[in-house]
Design an enzyme around this catalytic site. Structure first.
Site, PDB file in Angstrom:
ATOM      1  N   LYS A 186       3.613  10.195   8.233  1.00 27.03           N
ATOM      2  CA  LYS A 186       2.983   9.761   9.488  1.00 27.03           C
ATOM      3  C   LYS A 186       3.663  10.326  10.731  1.00 27.03           C
ATOM      4  O   LYS A 186       3.435  11.471  11.092  1.00 27.03           O
ATOM      5  CB  LYS A 186       2.883   8.239   9.513  1.00 27.03           C
ATOM      6  N   PHE A 231       0.857  -1.191   0.000  1.00 26.54           N
ATOM      7  CA  PHE A 231       0.000   0.000   0.000  1.00 26.54           C
ATOM      8  C   PHE A 231       0.889   1.236   0.000  1.00 26.54           C
ATOM      9  O   PHE A 231       1.784   1.373   0.836  1.00 26.54           O
ATOM     10  CB  PHE A 231      -0.914   0.022   1.223  1.00 26.54           C
ATOM     11  N   ASP A 277       9.274   2.533   1.062  1.00 27.18           N
ATOM     12  CA  ASP A 277       8.166   3.281   1.663  1.00 27.18           C
ATOM     13  C   ASP A 277       8.225   3.049   3.169  1.00 27.18           C
ATOM     14  O   ASP A 277       7.775   2.026   3.673  1.00 27.18           O
ATOM     15  CB  ASP A 277       6.849   2.784   1.063  1.00 27.18           C
TER      16      ASP A 277
END
Length: 408
Positions: free
Chosen positions: A256, A143, A227
């Site tokens: 994040k 994702f 990522d």
């Protein structure tokens, strides 16, 4: 007598005003402190999701609050025509903690998806001497975001289906060394992957996979882009998950937890990848603004000063051991590293366990029906871990009991 709660009132307002791409909220939260939040009806919850690994310092941490207030009184936004001291400080800090060093470069955006969009463009710039590098590899069930470039990288066909056709040139491969060896060749510009697949349920890569990915990308002149949006900023017990494995990538994406809840993302390049972008090829009006970068500096500084990176490993082992000690027949395996933990379940009851926990004042996440995701703030205490384990055990027992009643 009107017994309607504030939460029910807010739910009505949410449904009438928010885009239907968002699912109805589980509760309506009003404030937080440390590892706890309270809803609009005053109910208290222990937060073991931290905004999906975002709230590194929990809620209302004084370091974060002070940084926001102080910087907001000085300078919030200037556009990317100008540099500011917090921007330069954060870029230098990221080069240091990632290990990118003097040859590293940093691009700032506002989210993980934006960081991955920049990474997509970076990959396109790795054309090779003959211009034949036209493919990007990514992993099935990976994702990388929901904007169109990031969605093309995301290996979840169900998320892509309504938005076809995808941006061409991306191939998704199984997460095995054999599949990667078969897929990669000299036409591949980049391989992008998560060191731990967060949205898939905190799923670890096979042993040796990342080292093989580094070897194969080097052999074929492809970039290795990691990522680290969910795994980064100390969550796995090192600043970034790749640092556990001794592999040096060509670029990483970060978001994040970098600013503890303030929106900011970054692409950090290593070595030759730092030379690919030239002026005007990418940009962001808000990216790298002085408020966001000041907050990120404050959060990263506190993580470092308080020793929260090393503590994440210790606290994570306490949680893993505690979950194992529950000895629930529902638990199949415990995955992840540090304070990013996935609990694989024998049966598709993750949503039921999450709901039972919420009723008892605990926030955990079910990214799919067979997995729980646990990602508390890095400041979580031993007492809060023990409280979490107690509520989780009660919630699992309640779901087990409901299953037994249904089968009877």
């Amino acid at each position: 007598m009107n017994t309607e709660t504030q939460t029910e009132t807010w739910n009505d307002r949410f449904g009438a005003s928010l885009m239907r791409s968002l699912t109805p909220p589980k509760v309506m939260l009003e404030r937080g402190q440390g590892c706890r939040v309270w809803d609009v009806d005053g109910k208290e919850y222990l937060d073991f999701l931290a905004g999906i690994a975002v709230n590194s310092l929990g809620h209302a941490h004084p370091v974060l609050v002070e940084a926001i207030a102080d910087q907001a009184a000085k300078l919030v936004h200037v556009s990317n025509y100008f540099a500011t001291p917090p921007q330069l400080e954060l870029a230098e800090r990221l080069k240091r903690i990632t290990g990118a060093g003097d040859a590293g470069r940093v691009y700032f955006g506002n989210s993980g998806a934006e960081a991955n969009e920049a990474a997509f463009k970076l990959a396109r710039l790795n054309k090779g001497a003959d211009g034949r590098k036209t493919r990007i590899l990514a992993l099935k069930q990976g994702f990388h975001g929901r904007t169109m470039g990031a969605l093309a990288l995301t290996g979840k066909p169900a998320l892509q289906e309504d938005f076809l056709p995808m941006i061409p040139g991306v191939d998704h491969v199984d997460t095995t060394i054999e599949a990667l060896e078969h897929a990669i060749d000299d036409t591949v510009a980049a391989l992008i992957l998560e060191p731990i697949k967060g949205e898939a349920g905190v799923v670890d890569l096979p042993d040796g996979f990342l080292a093989a990915a580094r070897r194969l990308t080097e052999e074929h002149g492809a970039l290795l882009i990691l990522d680290e949006i969910q795994t980064g900023v100390g969550r796995t017990g090192s600043w970034f998950a790749f640092q556990h494995l001794g592999v040096v990538p060509d670029a990483i994406t970060i978001a994040k937890g970098i600013a503890g809840g303030f929106p900011i993302g970054a692409l950090v390049t290593f070595g030759r990848a730092s030379e690919l972008f030239s002026a005007g090829q990418h940009g962001s009006t808000f990216g790298g603004n002085p408020l966001g970068t000041r907050v990120a500096n404050a959060v990263l500084g506190e993580i470092e000063d308080a020793g929260l990176v090393d503590a994440a490993l210790v606290k994570g082992e306490r949680i893993r051991a505690g979950i194992a000690a529950i000895a629930s027949p529902l638990v199949e395996e415990i995955r992840g590293r540090g304070l990013l933990i996935g609990v694989g379940l024998h049966r598709p009851v993750a949503a039921a366990i999450s709901a039972a926990a919420l009723e008892r004042g605990l926030i955990v996440n079910a990214p799919n029906e067979a997995s729980l995701r646990i990602a508390p703030p890095l400041i979580v205490s031993d007492a809060e871990i023990d409280e979490f384990l107690s509520i989780l055990a009660q919630s699992m027992a309640a779901v087990e009991g409901a299953d037994q009643e249904t089968s009877a």
